[in-house]
Scaffold this motif. Structure first.
Motif, PDB file in Angstrom:
ATOM      1  N   VAL A   1       0.847  -1.477   0.002  1.00  0.00           N
ATOM      2  CA  VAL A   1      -0.077   0.094  -0.155  1.00  0.00           C
ATOM      3  C   VAL A   1       0.988   1.127   0.151  1.00  0.00           C
ATOM      4  O   VAL A   1       0.521   2.125  -0.814  1.00  0.00           O
ATOM      5  CB  VAL A   1      -1.046   0.127   1.218  1.00  0.00           C
ATOM      6  N   VAL A   2       1.956   1.380   0.794  1.00  0.00           N
ATOM      7  CA  VAL A   2       2.807   2.469   0.798  1.00  0.00           C
ATOM      8  C   VAL A   2       3.678   2.462  -0.645  1.00  0.00           C
ATOM      9  O   VAL A   2       3.763   3.636  -1.010  1.00  0.00           O
ATOM     10  CB  VAL A   2       4.061   2.118   1.879  1.00  0.00           C
ATOM     11  N   TYR A   3       4.055   1.421  -1.215  1.00  0.00           N
ATOM     12  CA  TYR A   3       4.414   1.595  -2.551  1.00  0.00           C
ATOM     13  C   TYR A   3       3.278   2.031  -3.618  1.00  0.00           C
ATOM     14  O   TYR A   3       3.914   2.931  -4.439  1.00  0.00           O
ATOM     15  CB  TYR A   3       4.961   0.142  -3.069  1.00  0.00           C
ATOM     16  N   MET A   4       2.210   1.578  -3.437  1.00  0.00           N
ATOM     17  CA  MET A   4       1.245   2.291  -4.263  1.00  0.00           C
ATOM     18  C   MET A   4       0.754   3.582  -4.095  1.00  0.00           C
ATOM     19  O   MET A   4       0.706   4.487  -5.017  1.00  0.00           O
ATOM     20  CB  MET A   4      -0.032   1.258  -4.170  1.00  0.00           C
ATOM     21  N   LYS A   5       1.012   4.198  -2.785  1.00  0.00           N
ATOM     22  CA  LYS A   5       0.809   5.596  -2.525  1.00  0.00           C
ATOM     23  C   LYS A   5       2.034   6.410  -3.050  1.00  0.00           C
ATOM     24  O   LYS A   5       1.680   7.289  -3.689  1.00  0.00           O
ATOM     25  CB  LYS A   5       0.698   5.663  -0.943  1.00  0.00           C
ATOM     26  N   ASN A   6       3.184   5.935  -2.782  1.00  0.00           N
ATOM     27  CA  ASN A   6       4.236   6.616  -3.398  1.00  0.00           C
ATOM     28  C   ASN A   6       4.124   6.611  -4.967  1.00  0.00           C
ATOM     29  O   ASN A   6       4.282   7.689  -5.487  1.00  0.00           O
ATOM     30  CB  ASN A   6       5.567   5.768  -3.241  1.00  0.00           C
ATOM     31  N   ASN A   7       3.720   5.462  -5.610  1.00  0.00           N
ATOM     32  CA  ASN A   7       3.516   5.524  -7.219  1.00  0.00           C
ATOM     33  C   ASN A   7       2.179   6.726  -7.603  1.00  0.00           C
ATOM     34  O   ASN A   7       2.499   7.537  -8.420  1.00  0.00           O
ATOM     35  CB  ASN A   7       2.954   4.173  -7.849  1.00  0.00           C
ATOM     36  N   THR A   8       1.199   6.735  -6.739  1.00  0.00           N
ATOM     37  CA  THR A   8       0.086   7.505  -6.954  1.00  0.00           C
ATOM     38  C   THR A   8       0.756   9.136  -6.754  1.00  0.00           C
ATOM     39  O   THR A   8       0.433   9.958  -7.429  1.00  0.00           O
ATOM     40  CB  THR A   8      -0.894   7.569  -5.940  1.00  0.00           C
ATOM     41  N   ALA A   9       1.588   9.221  -5.660  1.00  0.00           N
ATOM     42  CA  ALA A   9       2.258  10.679  -5.541  1.00  0.00           C
ATOM     43  C   ALA A   9       3.022  11.120  -6.732  1.00  0.00           C
ATOM     44  O   ALA A   9       2.948  12.030  -7.394  1.00  0.00           O
ATOM     45  CB  ALA A   9       3.085  10.507  -4.221  1.00  0.00           C
ATOM     46  N   ILE A  10       4.021  10.159  -7.311  1.00  0.00           N
ATOM     47  CA  ILE A  10       4.469  10.157  -8.386  1.00  0.00           C
ATOM     48  C   ILE A  10       3.820  10.681  -9.743  1.00  0.00           C
ATOM     49  O   ILE A  10       4.044  11.801 -10.250  1.00  0.00           O
ATOM     50  CB  ILE A  10       5.620   8.977  -8.611  1.00  0.00           C
ATOM     51  N   ILE A  11       2.781   9.946  -9.797  1.00  0.00           N
ATOM     52  CA  ILE A  11       1.880  10.258 -11.117  1.00  0.00           C
ATOM     53  C   ILE A  11       1.231  11.846 -10.780  1.00  0.00           C
ATOM     54  O   ILE A  11       0.882  12.093 -11.932  1.00  0.00           O
ATOM     55  CB  ILE A  11       0.894   9.098 -11.222  1.00  0.00           C
TER      56      ILE A  11
ATOM     57  N   ARG B   1       4.637   2.323 -17.728  1.00  0.00           N
ATOM     58  CA  ARG B   1       3.744   1.400 -16.665  1.00  0.00           C
ATOM     59  C   ARG B   1       3.008   1.798 -15.449  1.00  0.00           C
ATOM     60  O   ARG B   1       1.926   1.469 -15.423  1.00  0.00           O
ATOM     61  CB  ARG B   1       4.723   0.008 -16.222  1.00  0.00           C
ATOM     62  N   MET B   2       3.625   2.373 -14.764  1.00  0.00           N
ATOM     63  CA  MET B   2       3.013   3.108 -13.489  1.00  0.00           C
ATOM     64  C   MET B   2       1.754   3.969 -13.956  1.00  0.00           C
ATOM     65  O   MET B   2       0.788   3.853 -13.532  1.00  0.00           O
ATOM     66  CB  MET B   2       4.156   4.039 -12.691  1.00  0.00           C
ATOM     67  N   PHE B   3       1.900   4.914 -14.775  1.00  0.00           N
ATOM     68  CA  PHE B   3       1.093   5.791 -15.504  1.00  0.00           C
ATOM     69  C   PHE B   3      -0.011   4.959 -16.022  1.00  0.00           C
ATOM     70  O   PHE B   3      -1.099   5.194 -15.456  1.00  0.00           O
ATOM     71  CB  PHE B   3       1.609   6.599 -16.500  1.00  0.00           C
ATOM     72  N   SER B   4       0.187   4.016 -16.696  1.00  0.00           N
ATOM     73  CA  SER B   4      -0.854   3.130 -17.325  1.00  0.00           C
ATOM     74  C   SER B   4      -1.604   2.374 -16.255  1.00  0.00           C
ATOM     75  O   SER B   4      -3.061   2.169 -16.256  1.00  0.00           O
ATOM     76  CB  SER B   4      -0.393   2.312 -18.255  1.00  0.00           C
ATOM     77  N   ASN B   5      -1.020   2.038 -15.324  1.00  0.00           N
ATOM     78  CA  ASN B   5      -1.601   1.057 -14.388  1.00  0.00           C
ATOM     79  C   ASN B   5      -2.361   2.071 -13.401  1.00  0.00           C
ATOM     80  O   ASN B   5      -3.361   1.408 -12.835  1.00  0.00           O
ATOM     81  CB  ASN B   5      -0.618   0.374 -13.298  1.00  0.00           C
ATOM     82  N   ILE B   6      -2.060   3.174 -13.133  1.00  0.00           N
ATOM     83  CA  ILE B   6      -2.814   4.186 -12.216  1.00  0.00           C
ATOM     84  C   ILE B   6      -3.959   4.829 -12.985  1.00  0.00           C
ATOM     85  O   ILE B   6      -5.194   5.124 -12.402  1.00  0.00           O
ATOM     86  CB  ILE B   6      -2.008   4.922 -11.299  1.00  0.00           C
ATOM     87  N   VAL B   7      -3.626   5.421 -14.157  1.00  0.00           N
ATOM     88  CA  VAL B   7      -4.560   6.201 -14.809  1.00  0.00           C
ATOM     89  C   VAL B   7      -5.369   5.506 -15.900  1.00  0.00           C
ATOM     90  O   VAL B   7      -6.542   5.892 -16.006  1.00  0.00           O
ATOM     91  CB  VAL B   7      -3.606   7.283 -15.410  1.00  0.00           C
ATOM     92  N   GLY B   8      -5.081   4.266 -16.481  1.00  0.00           N
ATOM     93  CA  GLY B   8      -5.808   3.497 -17.135  1.00  0.00           C
ATOM     94  C   GLY B   8      -5.454   3.754 -18.755  1.00  0.00           C
ATOM     95  O   GLY B   8      -6.324   3.455 -19.419  1.00  0.00           O
ATOM     96  N   CYS B   9      -4.569   4.669 -18.847  1.00  0.00           N
ATOM     97  CA  CYS B   9      -4.205   4.718 -20.272  1.00  0.00           C
ATOM     98  C   CYS B   9      -2.660   5.284 -20.328  1.00  0.00           C
ATOM     99  O   CYS B   9      -1.910   5.624 -19.583  1.00  0.00           O
ATOM    100  CB  CYS B   9      -5.051   5.674 -20.739  1.00  0.00           C
ATOM    101  N   THR B  10      -2.152   5.251 -21.575  1.00  0.00           N
ATOM    102  CA  THR B  10      -0.885   5.785 -21.833  1.00  0.00           C
ATOM    103  C   THR B  10      -0.719   7.326 -21.664  1.00  0.00           C
ATOM    104  O   THR B  10      -2.012   8.193 -21.842  1.00  0.00           O
ATOM    105  CB  THR B  10      -0.118   5.319 -23.388  1.00  0.00           C
ATOM    106  N   ILE B  11       0.404   7.794 -21.380  1.00  0.00           N
ATOM    107  CA  ILE B  11       0.919   9.108 -21.144  1.00  0.00           C
ATOM    108  C   ILE B  11       0.523  10.097 -22.529  1.00  0.00           C
ATOM    109  O   ILE B  11      -0.418  10.978 -22.547  1.00  0.00           O
ATOM    110  CB  ILE B  11       2.257   9.385 -20.678  1.00  0.00           C
ATOM    111  N   HIS B  12       0.865   9.283 -23.575  1.00  0.00           N
ATOM    112  CA  HIS B  12       0.293   9.998 -24.730  1.00  0.00           C
ATOM    113  C   HIS B  12      -1.273  10.100 -25.099  1.00  0.00           C
ATOM    114  O   HIS B  12      -1.754  11.225 -25.653  1.00  0.00           O
ATOM    115  CB  HIS B  12       1.092   9.283 -26.063  1.00  0.00           C
ATOM    116  N   GLN B  13      -1.763   8.990 -24.719  1.00  0.00           N
ATOM    117  CA  GLN B  13      -3.488   9.188 -24.991  1.00  0.00           C
ATOM    118  C   GLN B  13      -3.891  10.047 -23.977  1.00  0.00           C
ATOM    119  O   GLN B  13      -4.778  10.817 -24.411  1.00  0.00           O
ATOM    120  CB  GLN B  13      -3.997   7.785 -24.565  1.00  0.00           C
ATOM    121  N   TYR B  14      -3.370  10.130 -22.883  1.00  0.00           N
ATOM    122  CA  TYR B  14      -3.837  11.150 -21.623  1.00  0.00           C
ATOM    123  C   TYR B  14      -3.603  12.532 -22.341  1.00  0.00           C
ATOM    124  O   TYR B  14      -4.531  13.570 -22.264  1.00  0.00           O
ATOM    125  CB  TYR B  14      -3.044  10.900 -20.386  1.00  0.00           C
TER     126      TYR B  14
END
Length: 163
Positions: free
Chosen positions: A17-27, A62-75
């Motif tokens: 969960v801490v790892y996921m929170k860190n990923n979310t902060a980065i995103i 990979r992190m962005f796609s997993n959290i946001v649900g699309c690629t950075i380019h699509q976003y």
């Protein structure tokens, strides 16, 4: 023995969960950067964004796609087109100006992308004078457990326009 196994599982779960929170902060930081650079004054590419985030472009993708649900380019593409739709309705800027400001090299490429997302040409959209935001800024939420983490994603598919 069972207490030790349960304790280890709880520790691993909390670390996850801490790892996921860190990923979310980065995103969140990445999204702030993207939102601050949506206009075409500066190019937005994966290399530049990965450098800013201090991650490899592959891992960040990979992190962005997993959290946001699309690629950075699509976003980026959907955000730029949504901002363009706003400009079409609420400003008198020319379509060519909006297309260049949105990062497209030609009005034709802008029109094809816009039509692919909104289903009509920029000119027809402007005539309707009705703003429909297809991709608002993605907001991350605090992660309380793994099941809520999976609910953060969205569908970011951008369909190609067929002429």
């Amino acid at each position: 023995y069972i207490k030790k196994v349960i304790l280890i599982l709880v520790i691993l779960y909390k670390k996850g969960v801490v790892y996921m929170k860190n990923n979310t902060a980065i995103i969140s930081k990445v999204i702030d950067f993207i939102e601050g650079h949506l206009t075409a004054e500066e190019s937005l590419d994966l290399d530049k964004i990965a450098d800013m985030a201090n991650y490899s472009k592959y891992h960040l993708h990979r992190m962005f796609s997993n959290i946001v649900g699309c690629t950075i380019h699509q976003y980026i593409q959907k955000r730029r087109l949504t901002e363009a739709a706003y400009e079409l309705v609420y400003t008198d800027n020319s379509i060519i100006y909006i297309s260049l400001n949105s990062g497209y090299e030609t009005q034709q490429s802008f029109t094809l992308a816009f039509k692919g997302l909104y289903g009509e040409s920029p000119q027809a959209y402007r005539k309707k004078q009705e703003f429909l935001p297809i991709q608002l800024r993605f907001e991350t939420q605090a992660v309380k457990n793994i099941s809520s983490y999976t609910k953060l994603t969205m569908n970011c598919e951008v369909k190609a326009a067929w002429v």
